[in-house]
Design a protein around this motif. Structure first.
Motif, PDB file in Angstrom:
ATOM      1  N   PHE A 201     -51.164  18.380  -1.130  1.00 59.46           N
ATOM      2  CA  PHE A 201     -49.992  19.254  -1.132  1.00 59.46           C
ATOM      3  C   PHE A 201     -50.168  20.385  -0.127  1.00 59.46           C
ATOM      4  N   VAL A 202     -51.328  21.019  -0.145  1.00 60.71           N
ATOM      5  CA  VAL A 202     -51.584  22.136   0.767  1.00 60.71           C
ATOM      6  C   VAL A 202     -51.704  21.643   2.210  1.00 60.71           C
ATOM      7  N   ILE A 203     -52.291  20.463   2.414  1.00 62.65           N
ATOM      8  CA  ILE A 203     -52.357  19.891   3.760  1.00 62.65           C
ATOM      9  C   ILE A 203     -50.948  19.665   4.306  1.00 62.65           C
ATOM     10  N   ILE A 204     -50.056  19.146   3.478  1.00 60.05           N
ATOM     11  CA  ILE A 204     -48.661  18.935   3.890  1.00 60.05           C
ATOM     12  C   ILE A 204     -47.997  20.263   4.243  1.00 60.05           C
ATOM     13  N   ILE A 205     -48.244  21.279   3.422  1.00 57.82           N
ATOM     14  CA  ILE A 205     -47.646  22.598   3.680  1.00 57.82           C
ATOM     15  C   ILE A 205     -48.170  23.183   4.987  1.00 57.82           C
ATOM     16  N   LEU A 206     -49.483  23.163   5.162  1.00 61.06           N
ATOM     17  CA  LEU A 206     -50.079  23.732   6.370  1.00 61.06           C
ATOM     18  C   LEU A 206     -49.621  22.974   7.610  1.00 61.06           C
ATOM     19  N   GLY A 207     -49.580  21.651   7.503  1.00 64.87           N
ATOM     20  CA  GLY A 207     -49.180  20.852   8.651  1.00 64.87           C
ATOM     21  C   GLY A 207     -47.725  21.034   9.024  1.00 64.87           C
ATOM     22  N   SER A 208     -46.854  21.034   8.036  1.00 62.31           N
ATOM     23  CA  SER A 208     -45.412  21.106   8.321  1.00 62.31           C
ATOM     24  C   SER A 208     -44.960  22.502   8.736  1.00 62.31           C
ATOM     25  N   THR A 209     -45.744  23.522   8.427  1.00 66.03           N
ATOM     26  CA  THR A 209     -45.363  24.886   8.813  1.00 66.03           C
ATOM     27  C   THR A 209     -46.063  25.354  10.087  1.00 66.03           C
ATOM     28  N   THR A 210     -46.955  24.529  10.608  1.00 70.26           N
ATOM     29  CA  THR A 210     -47.717  24.910  11.803  1.00 70.26           C
ATOM     30  C   THR A 210     -47.033  24.453  13.082  1.00 70.26           C
ATOM     31  N   HIS A 211     -46.523  23.226  13.084  1.00 68.43           N
ATOM     32  CA  HIS A 211     -45.951  22.649  14.299  1.00 68.43           C
ATOM     33  C   HIS A 211     -44.494  23.063  14.474  1.00 68.43           C
TER      34      HIS A 211
END
Length: 227
Positions: free
Chosen positions: A142-152
């Protein structure tokens, strides 16, 4: 202060909408939405409030998410405690509001009050080990998805949709196992009102596993930046 208010109200909405859908579903089975509906409700609460206040606070609404951002180097240490405190307060106030509403029902019973648990308190009797693994793995992703989708930049504007759908999927997987936490604040708010078991005594797992999963997610984020 704007950030803290946003996190408070965002967490309130997440717990009120998500846990409320589960609590009222049980008390009105003839009009119930079932576990699929509860999963969608959690995703929608996160999606809607992320669009509303995401630009202000980042729309964490979850101590594990805040820790994940911090461990990835995307969040200031001096703001960490304030975020966690208001998230927990927002969850408790939301749970209290749900309790007040439920107590107005003529044949009112509290029951589990959408609290999380393992063993006898797991919806399907899953062991402590099974729940620990489940909460760790699902929070990490869940956190990986959040970090990834808010970074790019390409995905940032649509990040709330991806994050809301991720939370929906997690609930579809884990409601039968742990009643789905992946959020220590959400778990904490419910235990003050739940009846029929030692939910307070089991709360430690729903802090330990999500926070550990978030730290791993932050580590993965750092590695991906170096790659």
């Amino acid at each position: 202060m704007k950030k803290l208010f946003s996190e408070f109200f965002g967490t309130f909405w997440l717990v009120f909408g998500g846990c409320g859908s589960a609590i009222f579903d049980v008390s009105h089975q003839d009009l119930g939405i079932g576990s699929y509906g509860v999963a969608v409700a959690f995703g929608l609460t996160l999606l809607t409030m992320s669009f509303a206040v995401g630009p202000i606070s980042g729309a964490h609404f979850n101590p594990a998410v805040t820790l994940g951002f911090w461990s990835c180097g995307k969040f200031d240490t001096k703001e960490l405690l304030g975020y966690v405190v208001v998230q927990v307060l927002g969850a408790i106030v939301a749970a209290a509001t749900l309790f007040l509403i439920l107590s107005g029902k003529s044949d009112f019973t509290v029951g589990s009050f959408a609290a999380n648990g393992y063993g006898a308190l797991s919806p399907n009797g899953y062991s402590m080990e099974s729940v620990l693994i489940t909460e760790f793995v699902t929070t990490a992703f869940f956190v990986i998805i959040i970090l990834g989708s808010t970074t790019h930049k390409a995905s940032k504007k649509l990040a709330p949709i991806a994050i809301g759908l991720a939370l929906t999927l997690i609930h579809l997987i884990t409601i039968p196992i742990s009643n789905t936490s992946v959020n220590p604040a959400r778990s904490t708010g419910q235990v003050f009102f739940a009846e029929g078991g030692d939910y307070v005594g089991q709360l430690w797992l729903f802090w330990l596993a999500p926070l550990a999963g978030a730290l791993v997610a932050g580590f993965v984020c750092r590695l991906s930046k170096k790659a």
